[in-house]
Design an enzyme around this catalytic site. Structure first.
Site, PDB file in Angstrom:
ATOM      1  N   ARG A 111       0.445  -1.705  -0.142  1.00  0.00           N
ATOM      2  CA  ARG A 111       0.022   0.089  -0.571  1.00  0.00           C
ATOM      3  C   ARG A 111       0.817   1.546   0.186  1.00  0.00           C
ATOM      4  NH1 ARG A 111      -1.888  -4.390  -1.039  1.00  0.00           N
ATOM      5  NH2 ARG A 111      -4.071  -5.239  -0.245  1.00  0.00           N
ATOM      6  N   ARG A 112       1.740   1.278  -1.029  1.00  0.00           N
ATOM      7  CA  ARG A 112       2.629   2.885  -0.842  1.00  0.00           C
ATOM      8  C   ARG A 112       2.465   2.847  -2.637  1.00  0.00           C
ATOM      9  NH1 ARG A 112       8.231   1.479   2.426  1.00  0.00           N
ATOM     10  NH2 ARG A 112       6.932  -0.177   3.607  1.00  0.00           N
ATOM     11  N   GLY A 113       2.091   2.008  -3.310  1.00  0.00           N
ATOM     12  CA  GLY A 113       1.753   2.554  -4.554  1.00  0.00           C
ATOM     13  C   GLY A 113       3.097   2.006  -5.919  1.00  0.00           C
ATOM     14  N   LEU A 136       2.563  -1.708  -6.926  1.00  0.00           N
ATOM     15  CA  LEU A 136       1.718  -2.008  -7.690  1.00  0.00           C
ATOM     16  C   LEU A 136       1.379  -1.509  -8.765  1.00  0.00           C
ATOM     17  CD1 LEU A 136       0.251  -4.856  -8.855  1.00  0.00           C
ATOM     18  CD2 LEU A 136      -1.727  -4.401  -7.675  1.00  0.00           C
ATOM     19  N   SER A 137       1.599   0.275  -8.702  1.00  0.00           N
ATOM     20  CA  SER A 137      -0.015   0.984  -9.683  1.00  0.00           C
ATOM     21  C   SER A 137       2.037   1.385 -10.022  1.00  0.00           C
ATOM     22  CB  SER A 137       0.182   2.174  -8.994  1.00  0.00           C
ATOM     23  OG  SER A 137      -1.239   1.616  -8.126  1.00  0.00           O
ATOM     24  N   GLU A 166      -7.637 -11.462  -6.820  1.00  0.00           N
ATOM     25  CA  GLU A 166      -8.568 -11.334  -6.018  1.00  0.00           C
ATOM     26  C   GLU A 166      -9.744  -9.991  -6.601  1.00  0.00           C
ATOM     27  OE1 GLU A 166      -6.410  -9.409  -2.338  1.00  0.00           O
ATOM     28  OE2 GLU A 166      -8.483 -10.158  -0.436  1.00  0.00           O
ATOM     29  N   TYR A 192      -8.583  -5.154  -9.287  1.00  0.00           N
ATOM     30  CA  TYR A 192      -7.372  -4.694 -11.177  1.00  0.00           C
ATOM     31  C   TYR A 192      -8.835  -3.415 -11.883  1.00  0.00           C
ATOM     32  CZ  TYR A 192      -3.302  -7.630 -10.385  1.00  0.00           C
ATOM     33  OH  TYR A 192      -2.687  -8.136  -9.890  1.00  0.00           O
ATOM     34  N   PHE A 219      -2.957 -18.689 -15.423  1.00  0.00           N
ATOM     35  CA  PHE A 219      -1.275 -18.635 -15.208  1.00  0.00           C
ATOM     36  C   PHE A 219      -0.733 -17.371 -14.275  1.00  0.00           C
ATOM     37  CE2 PHE A 219      -3.880 -15.474 -19.083  1.00  0.00           C
ATOM     38  CZ  PHE A 219      -3.125 -14.293 -18.255  1.00  0.00           C
TER      39      PHE A 219
HETATM   40  C1  LIG Z   1      -1.741 -11.363 -11.612  1.00  0.00           C
HETATM   41  C2  LIG Z   1      -1.686 -11.243  -9.972  1.00  0.00           C
HETATM   42  O1  LIG Z   1      -0.535 -12.414 -10.392  1.00  0.00           O
HETATM   43  S1  LIG Z   1      -2.880 -11.436  -9.219  1.00  0.00           S
HETATM   44  C3  LIG Z   1      -1.665 -11.543  -7.867  1.00  0.00           C
HETATM   45  C4  LIG Z   1      -1.772 -10.805  -6.859  1.00  0.00           C
HETATM   46  N1  LIG Z   1      -0.493 -10.472  -6.041  1.00  0.00           N
HETATM   47  C5  LIG Z   1      -1.638 -10.918  -4.542  1.00  0.00           C
HETATM   48  O2  LIG Z   1      -2.702 -11.216  -4.821  1.00  0.00           O
HETATM   49  C6  LIG Z   1      -0.855 -11.179  -3.550  1.00  0.00           C
HETATM   50  C7  LIG Z   1      -0.850 -10.821  -2.343  1.00  0.00           C
HETATM   51  N2  LIG Z   1      -0.805  -9.484  -2.041  1.00  0.00           N
HETATM   52  C8  LIG Z   1       0.089  -8.482  -2.777  1.00  0.00           C
HETATM   53  O3  LIG Z   1       1.276  -9.186  -3.302  1.00  0.00           O
HETATM   54  C9  LIG Z   1      -0.001  -6.900  -2.684  1.00  0.00           C
HETATM   55  O4  LIG Z   1      -0.825  -6.395  -1.857  1.00  0.00           O
HETATM   56  C10 LIG Z   1      -0.698  -6.600  -4.115  1.00  0.00           C
HETATM   57  C11 LIG Z   1       0.396  -7.092  -5.360  1.00  0.00           C
HETATM   58  C12 LIG Z   1      -2.271  -7.336  -4.289  1.00  0.00           C
HETATM   59  C13 LIG Z   1      -0.702  -4.677  -3.810  1.00  0.00           C
HETATM   60  O5  LIG Z   1       0.404  -3.999  -4.531  1.00  0.00           O
HETATM   61  P1  LIG Z   1       0.571  -3.189  -3.608  1.00  0.00           P
HETATM   62  O6  LIG Z   1       1.790  -2.573  -3.740  1.00  0.00           O
HETATM   63  O7  LIG Z   1      -0.215  -2.792  -2.035  1.00  0.00           O
HETATM   64  O8  LIG Z   1      -0.848  -2.241  -3.902  1.00  0.00           O
HETATM   65  P2  LIG Z   1      -0.854  -0.458  -3.964  1.00  0.00           P
HETATM   66  O9  LIG Z   1      -0.019   0.314  -3.139  1.00  0.00           O
HETATM   67  O10 LIG Z   1      -0.144  -0.074  -5.323  1.00  0.00           O
HETATM   68  O11 LIG Z   1      -2.591  -0.190  -3.944  1.00  0.00           O
HETATM   69  C14 LIG Z   1      -2.882   0.199  -5.155  1.00  0.00           C
HETATM   70  C15 LIG Z   1      -4.158   0.680  -4.498  1.00  0.00           C
HETATM   71  O12 LIG Z   1      -5.060  -0.954  -4.835  1.00  0.00           O
HETATM   72  C16 LIG Z   1      -5.577  -1.035  -3.351  1.00  0.00           C
HETATM   73  N3  LIG Z   1      -5.266  -2.733  -3.321  1.00  0.00           N
HETATM   74  C17 LIG Z   1      -4.026  -3.022  -3.413  1.00  0.00           C
HETATM   75  N4  LIG Z   1      -4.439  -4.385  -2.780  1.00  0.00           N
HETATM   76  C18 LIG Z   1      -5.896  -3.991  -2.876  1.00  0.00           C
HETATM   77  C19 LIG Z   1      -6.413  -5.356  -2.748  1.00  0.00           C
HETATM   78  N5  LIG Z   1      -5.971  -6.274  -2.517  1.00  0.00           N
HETATM   79  N6  LIG Z   1      -7.623  -5.523  -2.292  1.00  0.00           N
HETATM   80  C20 LIG Z   1      -8.407  -4.425  -2.508  1.00  0.00           C
HETATM   81  N7  LIG Z   1      -7.639  -3.272  -2.761  1.00  0.00           N
HETATM   82  C21 LIG Z   1      -6.061  -3.221  -3.080  1.00  0.00           C
HETATM   83  C22 LIG Z   1      -4.845   0.216  -2.670  1.00  0.00           C
HETATM   84  O13 LIG Z   1      -5.799   0.290  -0.762  1.00  0.00           O
HETATM   85  C23 LIG Z   1      -4.290   1.037  -3.282  1.00  0.00           C
HETATM   86  O14 LIG Z   1      -6.118   2.547  -3.141  1.00  0.00           O
HETATM   87  P3  LIG Z   1      -5.983   3.793  -3.729  1.00  0.00           P
HETATM   88  O15 LIG Z   1      -5.042   3.808  -4.401  1.00  0.00           O
HETATM   89  O16 LIG Z   1      -7.177   3.957  -3.511  1.00  0.00           O
HETATM   90  O17 LIG Z   1      -5.271   3.724  -2.325  1.00  0.00           O
END
Ligand SMILES: CC(=O)SCCNC(=O)CCNC(=O)[C@H](O)C(C)(C)COP(=O)(O)OP(=O)(O)OC[C@H]1O[C@@H](n2cnc3c(N)ncnc32)[C@H](O)[C@@H]1OP(=O)(O)O
Length: 396
Positions: free
Chosen positions: A90-92, A94-95, A119, A123, A396
Site C-alpha cells: 500500500r505504497r503504490g 503495484l500501481s 482478488e 484490477y 497463468f
Molecule cells: C495477476 C496476478 O498475479 S494477481 C496476484 C496479485 N498478488 C497477490 O494477491 C499477492 C498478495 N498481495 C500483494 O502482493 C499486494 O497486496 C498487491 C500486489 C495485491 C497490491 O500491492 P500494493 O503495492 O500494496 O498496491 P498499491 O499500493 O499499488 O495499491 C494501489 C491501490 O489498490 C488498492 N489495493 C491493492 N491491493 C488491494 C487488494 N488486495 N484489495 C483491495 N484493494 C487493493 C490499494 O488500496 C490502493 O488503493 P488507493 O489507490 O485507492 O489507495
C-alpha cells in the site's frame, strides 16, 4: 525509495521466494517454477537506500502471448506472478508496476493485456474488466448418463502424455479460432501446465489421462470414484457428446466434476435427465485490459455493420481517453471524433464486453455504461455477438 528494474536471470529465485511469501505456498518444485519464471519478462520493484538495501519489494511477470479474439488473434501481455512484500504494501508499488507494464505493452505493439486476479477488487481501477467466466458442473454418473445428442461414434483412443503437444496442439488452435479468449500454448505449457504428472493444487488426483478423437480431446484425472475433467475441445456437439458419454462410463467411477467449463457448455442441455447435472460454480476468469483502444477495436471481427461514437474514460492511459468513432463490419475502423457519443463507458467495461461475454445492455442496466442514443447498446451487442462464449482455461 523504490526503483523499477528488469529482474536479471540470477534474481529469479528471489522472485520465487517473494511469490511463496505473498501467496502463502510451499515451494515443491523449484526447478519447474524457475523454468516458468525464466521464460517471462520480469519487472522488479527494488527498495533502494532503506534498511533492506536492494530488497526485491515487489514484482510482476509478463509473458508475450497471443489472445484469440473474434476473427483472429492479438498480441497480449499476459501478466502474472504479481506480488508486493507485506513490509512494502500500500505504497503504490503495484500501481507503478502496472504503469510500467502498460508502457512496455504499448512499446511492444501489444494492444491488450490480460491476467487472472487473486482478488476481485484489485484490477478494475487499472482498467481491467472481466472478459470471460467459467462454470463448474458435477455430473452424477452412479446411474447411466443418457444424452439427447447422438454421440459421434468414431473411436476414441488414449494418448501417451508425451504426444500431447503434437496431437492436441493443432486441435486447440482450431478451438481457439472458433472461440475467443484462448491463449497460445507451447510445448512447455502443455506438458507442465496441462498434463504434469501431478496436479500440485489437487495432488489427490492421479496421472493425467488424455483421450482423443479425430475432432477433439479431453484431459482428465481420477481419484476414488471421481473423474475430474481438466480440459476438453470438441469441433462439433456430437463429438462433445462422445466425450461426456466416455467420461460418464469409466468403470468404477460415480461422478464427473468439471469445475472449469465455458458458460455455454452443452452438458446441461444434452443430459436426458437434467437432474444428473448440477451447476457447482460460476466465477470470473480472464481479466482483460485494452492498452490501445483503437488497435484493439480494429483488431477483432464484428457481427454487424454499424457505426458508433464511444466516449471512453481511462484513469491510467491518457491516449485511450475521449471519443472514438467505431465502424464495425467487414473493414473495422476506429478514429477520433468530436461528435456526440452514443455510449459513454469506462475502458474496463469496454474490455468486459470486448470478447462478447458480457452484454452492453446488461452494463447499462448495472448503471456503469451510459446510453445516450436509445438503442445503441442493443446495436453494439449485435455487432459484438460471437457464436461461442469466450472462454479461457489457462490460469497463468
Ligand atoms: C495477476 C496476478 O498475479 S494477481 C496476484 C496479485 N498478488 C497477490 O494477491 C499477492 C498478495 N498481495 C500483494 O502482493 C499486494 O497486496 C498487491 C500486489 C495485491 C497490491 O500491492 P500494493 O503495492 O500494496 O498496491 P498499491 O499500493 O499499488 O495499491 C494501489 C491501490 O489498490 C488498492 N489495493 C491493492 N491491493 C488491494 C487488494 N488486495 N484489495 C483491495 N484493494 C487493493 C490499494 O488500496 C490502493 O488503493 P488507493 O489507490 O485507492 O489507495
Amino acid at each position: 525509495m523504490i526503483e523499477l528494474r528488469n529482474v536479471p536471470a540470477d534474481d529469479v529465485d528471489r522472485m520465487i521466494d517473494l511469490a511463496a511469501t505473498v501467496f502463502h505456498f510451499r515451494i515443491t518444485d523449484r526447478d519447474r517454477m524457475r523454468d516458468w519464471v525464466s521464460r517471462m519478462e520480469r519487472i522488479g520493484a527494488y527498495g533502494i537506500g532503506g534498511p533492506g538495501e536492494d530488497d526485491l519489494a515487489g514484482q510482476m511477470g509478463v509473458a508475450a502471448q497471443r489472445l484469440s479474439v473474434p476473427g483472429g488473434e492479438l498480441d497480449c501481455s499476459a501478466v502474472t506472478f504479481v506480488g508486493v512484500l507485506p513490509t512494502y504494501r500500500r505504497r503504490g508499488i503495484l500501481s507503478s508496476l502496472i504503469d510500467r507494464m502498460h508502457a512496455d505493452a504499448a512499446a511492444a505493439g501489444r494492444p491488450v493485456a490480460a491476467l487472472w486476479a487473486s482478488e476481485g477488487p484489485i484490477y478494475g481501477r487499472y482498467g481491467f474488466g472481466v472478459a470471460d467466466r467459467r462454470t463448474g458442473f458435477k455430473v452424477d454418473t452412479s446411474r447411466p448418463f443418457g444424452l439427447r445428442t447422438v454421440p459421434d461414434d468414431r473411436p476414441l483412443r488414449l494418448l501417451d502424455r508425451e504426444r500431447v503437444p503434437d496431437v492436441l496442439g493443432p486441435m486447440y488452435a482450431r478451438e481457439s479460432a472458433r472461440r475467443p479468449g484462448g491463449l497460445a500454448r507451447d510445448e512447455w505449457w502443455w506438458l507442465n501446465r496441462l498434463v504434469p504428472h501431478r496436479d500440485e493444487r489437487s495432488p489427490e488426483y492421479g496421472e493425467p489421462r488424455v483421450v482423443v478423437h479425430p475432432e477433439g480431446y479431453a484431459i482428465y484425472r481420477t481419484q476414488g470414484r471421481t473423474v475430474r475433467l481438466y480440459d476438453m475441445a470438441a469441433e462439433t456437439p456430437r463429438v462433445e457428446a462422445a466425450f461426456w458419454t466416455y467420461l460418464a462410463s469409466i468403470d468404477l467411477t460415480h461422478e464427473i466434476v468439471a469445475p472449469e467449463r465455458p458458460v455455454d457448455d452443452l452438458v446441461t442441455r444434452m443430459a436426458a435427465d437434467p437432474d444428473q447435472v448440477t451447476v457447482t460454480g460460476d466465477s470470473a476468469a480472464l481479466w482483460l485490459r485494452l492498452v490501445d483502444v483503437p488497435a484493439a477495436l480494429r483488431g477483432r471481427s464484428w457481427a454487424a455493420d454499424d457505426t458508433f461514437v464511444l466516449d471512453v474514460a481511462d484513469a491510467r492511459i491518457p491516449g485511450n481517453r475521449g471519443r472514438w468513432r467505431l465502424t464495425t463490419g467487414a473493414a473495422p475502423g476506429c478514429e477520433r471524433t468530436g461528435d456526440a457519443p452514443d455510449l459513454a463507458l469506462d475502458v474496463a467495461d469496454l474490455a468486459a464486453v470486448y470478447l462478447g461475454g458480457t452484454p452492453v445492455r446488461t452494463l447499462v442496466r448495472v448503471g456503469t455504461v451510459d446510453e445516450h442514443t436509445p438503442g445503441a447498446a442493443d446495436r453494439l451487442d449485435a455487432a459484438l455477438a460471437v457464436p461461442l462464449a469466450p472462454y479461457t482455461n489457462d490460469n497463468f
